[in-house]
Design an enzyme around this catalytic site. Structure first.
Site, PDB file in Angstrom:
ATOM      1  N   ASP A 298      13.600   7.212  27.425  1.00 32.31           N
ATOM      2  CA  ASP A 298      12.781   7.129  26.217  1.00 32.31           C
ATOM      3  C   ASP A 298      13.670   7.406  25.009  1.00 32.31           C
ATOM      4  OD1 ASP A 298       9.605   7.156  25.582  1.00 32.31           O
ATOM      5  OD2 ASP A 298      10.700   8.331  24.092  1.00 32.31           O
TER       6      ASP A 298
ATOM      7  N   ASN B  47      11.213   2.822  13.154  1.00 32.93           N
ATOM      8  CA  ASN B  47      10.300   1.788  12.655  1.00 32.93           C
ATOM      9  C   ASN B  47       9.730   2.148  11.290  1.00 32.93           C
ATOM     10  OD1 ASN B  47      10.473  -0.068  14.791  1.00 32.93           O
ATOM     11  ND2 ASN B  47       8.973   1.060  16.001  1.00 32.93           N
TER      12      ASN B  47
ATOM     13  N   ASP C  80      13.575  -3.524  16.428  1.00 35.03           N
ATOM     14  CA  ASP C  80      13.843  -4.499  17.493  1.00 35.03           C
ATOM     15  C   ASP C  80      15.343  -4.619  17.764  1.00 35.03           C
ATOM     16  OD1 ASP C  80      11.172  -4.972  17.782  1.00 35.03           O
ATOM     17  OD2 ASP C  80      11.169  -6.921  16.763  1.00 35.03           O
TER      18      ASP C  80
ATOM     19  N   GLU D 118       9.554   1.870  23.357  1.00 37.45           N
ATOM     20  CA  GLU D 118      10.905   2.420  23.484  1.00 37.45           C
ATOM     21  C   GLU D 118      11.164   2.976  24.881  1.00 37.45           C
ATOM     22  OE1 GLU D 118       8.417   5.822  21.657  1.00 37.45           O
ATOM     23  OE2 GLU D 118       8.380   3.630  21.846  1.00 37.45           O
TER      24      GLU D 118
END
Length: 345
Positions: A204, A212, A221, A247
């Site tokens: 993770d 973001n 991305d 993620e």
């Protein structure tokens, strides 16, 4: 010709790669006017002078069951491409190559998505004609297109890692392979350690929401794409890498011991931390890993590794935690399978 068309149609209905490989070599044995005696579908792994040959499916006339090398075969015991001049030549020239001393021995290359190189090696008692080779190339083109369709359905559209819907099948195949005996041509693999087994890790990205929020989803991305690239560069050709969404990533790998599994994950953690992600800078990851247990299920194994990830995040992030070690140290309480089942889909 009708039989060939029917066989190609049946080939198109297969969704299991092992079955597809086997049916391809079976079709090749019966497709040509020349009696082909044997066919071997070979995956080329590695790079440069250390490229190796992994047999995906090999079949001879009169043989009912195809043979193959196990995906987790010891790399050092796989034969080198350079030891097979006709295979080497076919790769070098990018088309069919014939053995100068035996015109019935031909190798044809297969290219498809993900840049995995595949060769088809056939042997016949007499020389193959140009029409026979053209027919084999047409069959291989159909096979290549089918592989492309499988990749489209099995891979994450952004990172091109495997997607979560393929995980269950791969999980059960990996656990089944643990009990398989070594192929006859590879009797001394290094996987004889009593601690050898399959390991599942969950990765993770730490504080990915901040990426973001602060830089936008396009940069987010890009981080995911670069993470997938780092993962591919860190693990072996037979380790299976998944993006489960957002993620979260999953690694399914076979290792000789817990120390080796943790070592591979620790190398990835260090590489990620040292990598300069464009605009974002430093990013870290938290990982949890668990060994697969007898009669394990995908949800139970994932649940254990996921609990180790949560422990890592709650205790500083940027680390690798082993579920079994945490339980042994009293930091986590082991739970029965029913309590740990999670809905993966």
């Amino acid at each position: 010709m009708n039989a060939l068309v029917q066989s190609l149609a049946a080939l198109g209905g297969l969704r299991d790669r092992d079955a597809l490989d086997t049916e391809l070599v079976r079709l090749v044995l019966t497709s040509s006017g020349v009696s082909i005696q044997s066919a071997n579908l070979i995956r080329v792994v590695g790079e440069g002078d250390d490229r190796r040959c992994l047999s995906l499916s090999a079949l001879s006339l009169g043989q009912e069951t195809a043979t193959r090398d196990l995906l987790w075969s010891d790399w050092s015991l796989l034969p080198k491409v350079s030891d097979f001049p006709v295979r080497q030549k076919s790769l070098d020239i990018g088309r069919a190559a014939t053995n100068p001393q035996d015109a019935g021995h031909v190798v044809l290359p297969v290219g498809h998505a993900q840049s995995l190189q595949i060769l088809l090696e056939v042997r016949a008692p007499k020389p193959l004609q140009a029409a026979d080779i053209d027919l084999l190339q047409s069959i291989l083109l159909a096979y290549q297109n089918l592989l492309g369709l499988l990749d489209y359905g099995e891979r994450d559209s952004l990172t091109e890692l495997l997607n979560r819907k393929t995980f269950d099948g791969a999980f059960f195949k990996a656990t089944a392979d643990q009990s398989n005996t070594p192929p006859d041509n590879m009797p001394e693999r290094r996987h004889d350690s009593p601690d050898s087994g399959v390991w599942l890790a969950v990765l993770d990205i730490d504080h990915f929401k901040r990426v973001n929020d602060n830089f936008g989803h396009l940069i987010g991305d890009e981080v995911l794409l670069l993470m997938a690239r780092l993962m591919r560069g860190n693990f072996r050709f037979h380790d299976q890498l998944y993006r489960f969404g957002g993620e979260e990533f999953v690694i399914l790998m076979r290792c000789d011991s817990a120390a080796h599994a943790e070592g591979a994950l620790e190398r990835l953690r260090e590489r990620v931390q040292a990598y300069a992600f464009p605009q974002v800078g430093t990013i870290t990851v938290s990982m949890g890993v668990s060994s697969l247990l007898p009669n394990d299920t995908p949800s139970s194994a994932f649940g254990r590794a996921d609990k180790a990830v949560y422990y890592a995040k709650e205790h500083g992030r940027n680390q690798v935690c082993n579920y079994q070690t945490l339980v042994a140290e009293g930091k986590l309480v082991e739970q029965v399978a029913d309590e740990m089942d999670v809905d993966l889909f």
